[in-house]
Design a protein around this motif. Structure first.
Motif, mmCIF file in Angstrom:
data_model
loop_
_atom_site.group_PDB
_atom_site.id
_atom_site.type_symbol
_atom_site.label_atom_id
_atom_site.label_comp_id
_atom_site.label_asym_id
_atom_site.label_seq_id
_atom_site.Cartn_x
_atom_site.Cartn_y
_atom_site.Cartn_z
ATOM 1 N N GLN A 65 0.838 -1.193 0.000
ATOM 2 C CA GLN A 65 0.000 0.000 0.000
ATOM 3 C C GLN A 65 0.870 1.238 0.000
ATOM 4 O O GLN A 65 2.062 1.182 0.323
ATOM 5 N N THR A 66 0.279 2.367 -0.356
ATOM 6 C CA THR A 66 1.023 3.620 -0.477
ATOM 7 C C THR A 66 0.427 4.672 0.444
ATOM 8 O O THR A 66 -0.778 4.928 0.407
ATOM 9 N N LEU A 67 1.280 5.267 1.266
ATOM 10 C CA LEU A 67 0.883 6.374 2.126
ATOM 11 C C LEU A 67 1.384 7.672 1.512
ATOM 12 O O LEU A 67 2.538 7.766 1.092
ATOM 13 N N HIS A 68 0.527 8.689 1.462
ATOM 14 C CA HIS A 68 0.917 9.999 0.951
ATOM 15 C C HIS A 68 1.145 10.947 2.128
ATOM 16 O O HIS A 68 0.268 11.118 2.974
ATOM 17 N N ARG A 91 4.593 -2.580 3.195
ATOM 18 C CA ARG A 91 3.797 -3.799 3.346
ATOM 19 C C ARG A 91 3.955 -4.319 4.774
ATOM 20 O O ARG A 91 5.077 -4.458 5.261
ATOM 21 N N VAL A 92 2.826 -4.556 5.439
ATOM 22 C CA VAL A 92 2.844 -5.120 6.790
ATOM 23 C C VAL A 92 3.169 -6.608 6.697
ATOM 24 O O VAL A 92 2.467 -7.368 6.038
ATOM 25 N N ILE A 93 4.244 -7.016 7.363
ATOM 26 C CA ILE A 93 4.687 -8.411 7.312
ATOM 27 C C ILE A 93 4.002 -9.255 8.386
ATOM 28 O O ILE A 93 3.547 -10.355 8.123
ATOM 29 N N ASP A 94 3.951 -8.743 9.608
ATOM 30 C CA ASP A 94 3.374 -9.478 10.729
ATOM 31 C C ASP A 94 2.347 -8.569 11.404
ATOM 32 O O ASP A 94 2.689 -7.736 12.249
ATOM 33 N N ALA A 95 1.079 -8.728 11.027
ATOM 34 C CA ALA A 95 0.034 -7.839 11.525
ATOM 35 C C ALA A 95 -0.186 -8.003 13.026
ATOM 36 O O ALA A 95 -0.334 -7.021 13.763
ATOM 37 N N ALA A 96 -0.224 -9.242 13.504
ATOM 38 C CA ALA A 96 -0.495 -9.482 14.919
ATOM 39 C C ALA A 96 0.595 -8.896 15.810
ATOM 40 O O ALA A 96 0.316 -8.230 16.812
ATOM 41 N N ASP A 97 1.845 -9.123 15.446
ATOM 42 C CA ASP A 97 2.961 -8.606 16.235
ATOM 43 C C ASP A 97 2.987 -7.083 16.217
ATOM 44 O O ASP A 97 3.246 -6.443 17.248
ATOM 45 N N THR A 98 2.705 -6.497 15.059
ATOM 46 C CA THR A 98 2.706 -5.038 14.940
ATOM 47 C C THR A 98 1.637 -4.420 15.823
ATOM 48 O O THR A 98 1.885 -3.429 16.538
ATOM 49 N N THR A 146 14.739 6.352 1.349
ATOM 50 C CA THR A 146 14.255 4.975 1.446
ATOM 51 C C THR A 146 15.143 4.150 2.369
ATOM 52 O O THR A 146 14.650 3.434 3.256
ATOM 53 N N GLU A 147 16.449 4.234 2.185
ATOM 54 C CA GLU A 147 17.373 3.447 2.999
ATOM 55 C C GLU A 147 17.320 3.861 4.470
ATOM 56 O O GLU A 147 17.354 3.006 5.370
ATOM 57 N N GLN A 148 17.223 5.153 4.726
ATOM 58 C CA GLN A 148 17.168 5.624 6.111
ATOM 59 C C GLN A 148 15.866 5.211 6.786
ATOM 60 O O GLN A 148 15.859 4.844 7.969
ATOM 61 N N LEU A 149 14.754 5.268 6.042
ATOM 62 C CA LEU A 149 13.481 4.852 6.627
ATOM 63 C C LEU A 149 13.473 3.350 6.885
ATOM 64 O O LEU A 149 12.950 2.893 7.914
ATOM 65 N N ARG A 159 7.346 -4.857 12.334
ATOM 66 C CA ARG A 159 7.397 -5.872 11.287
ATOM 67 C C ARG A 159 6.701 -5.354 10.019
ATOM 68 O O ARG A 159 5.624 -5.818 9.639
ATOM 69 N N VAL A 160 7.334 -4.383 9.407
ATOM 70 C CA VAL A 160 6.812 -3.766 8.189
ATOM 71 C C VAL A 160 7.958 -3.611 7.196
ATOM 72 O O VAL A 160 9.071 -3.219 7.579
ATOM 73 N N GLU A 161 7.706 -3.915 5.931
ATOM 74 C CA GLU A 161 8.707 -3.754 4.876
ATOM 75 C C GLU A 161 8.505 -2.417 4.175
ATOM 76 O O GLU A 161 7.420 -2.141 3.646
ATOM 77 N N VAL A 162 9.535 -1.587 4.185
ATOM 78 C CA VAL A 162 9.507 -0.336 3.421
ATOM 79 C C VAL A 162 10.009 -0.648 2.014
ATOM 80 O O VAL A 162 11.180 -0.966 1.819
ATOM 81 N N MET A 163 9.137 -0.553 1.040
ATOM 82 C CA MET A 163 9.473 -0.948 -0.324
ATOM 83 C C MET A 163 10.146 0.192 -1.102
ATOM 84 O O MET A 163 11.120 -0.032 -1.817
ATOM 85 N N ALA A 164 9.621 1.397 -0.980
ATOM 86 C CA ALA A 164 10.190 2.537 -1.706
ATOM 87 C C ALA A 164 9.608 3.829 -1.167
ATOM 88 O O ALA A 164 8.495 3.858 -0.647
ATOM 89 N N VAL A 165 10.396 4.895 -1.310
ATOM 90 C CA VAL A 165 9.933 6.240 -0.972
ATOM 91 C C VAL A 165 10.181 7.133 -2.180
ATOM 92 O O VAL A 165 11.246 7.074 -2.795
#
Length: 213
Positions: A65-68, A91-98, A146-149, A159-165
């Protein structure tokens, strides 16, 4: 900001969970008397589940998903104020843990403020011209952010994957844009005046040449 919406559906004294494609259902037990309270580690990825009426169901989007995130008045290296409409793909990897460790508002409470600082520092490292019209410089800034985030999210344990900024196209704020337009208009007036002066001088030379002939 994230579509983590808590929904409890009562049916014959029970709560029904039925996630849509791309979502998972996380159960939050809230027993009236007996049992354990809190987030269950297992999530429902598809189908339909019926549980206790006291149990809350939280639906979490696990598809990319994309956040603006808009920014106003970020200062460039040459102190020009710029506006951006940045986008963060994740993308949320582990919803329960998050949810268990950081809650539904994990982005607002744990990531948004440091993300703002990362973007401000990145924009400050480049001049306005590079941010507005140099695709290589803009791509470099996007990659740095992107790398810093990614490092920030990883260090926090979310437990979230940052795909791109993507910072998007830099735009001077309204005051700066007005000044640029005024400058451009003044330069155009000067060019028009110079052209008119040259034309008048040429016409005068032509008349003198005719008179001499």
């Amino acid at each position: 900001m994230l579509p983590c919406i808590a929904v409890a559906v009562a049916s014959a004294g029970c709560t029904v969970a039925q996630p849509q494609p791309g979502d998972v259902a996380v159960h939050q037990d809230r027993p009236y008397v007996f049992g354990h309270e809190g987030i269950r580690p297992e999530v429902l990825t598809e189908g339909r589940d019926v549980t206790w009426l006291s149990t809350n169901v939280i639906y979490v989007t696990t598809a990319p998903q994309t956040l603006h995130v808009p920014f106003q008045d970020l200062s460039s290296m040459d102190n020009i104020l710029l506006d951006f409409d940045t986008s963060v793909q994740l993308r949320v990897i582990d919803a329960a843990d998050t949810l268990k460790r950081f809650g539904p508002q994990w982005w607002e409470n744990n990531v948004l403020s440091p993300y703002n600082s990362i973007v401000r520092k990145a924009v400050k490292s480049e001049k306005m011209a590079q941010m507005m019209s140099d695709p290589v410089a803009a791509e470099k800034v996007d990659q740095e952010v992107t790398e810093q985030l990614r490092a920030l999210v990883k260090a926090s344990g979310i437990r979230v994957e940052v795909m791109a900024v993507n910072l998007g196209k830099a735009k001077p704020n309204d005051n700066v844009l007005a000044q640029m337009n005024n400058t451009a208009a003044e330069q155009q007036r000067n060019l028009t005046l110079v052209a008119a002066t040259i034309a008048e001088q040429q016409r005068k030379l032509e008349q003198e040449a005719k008179a001499e002939a």
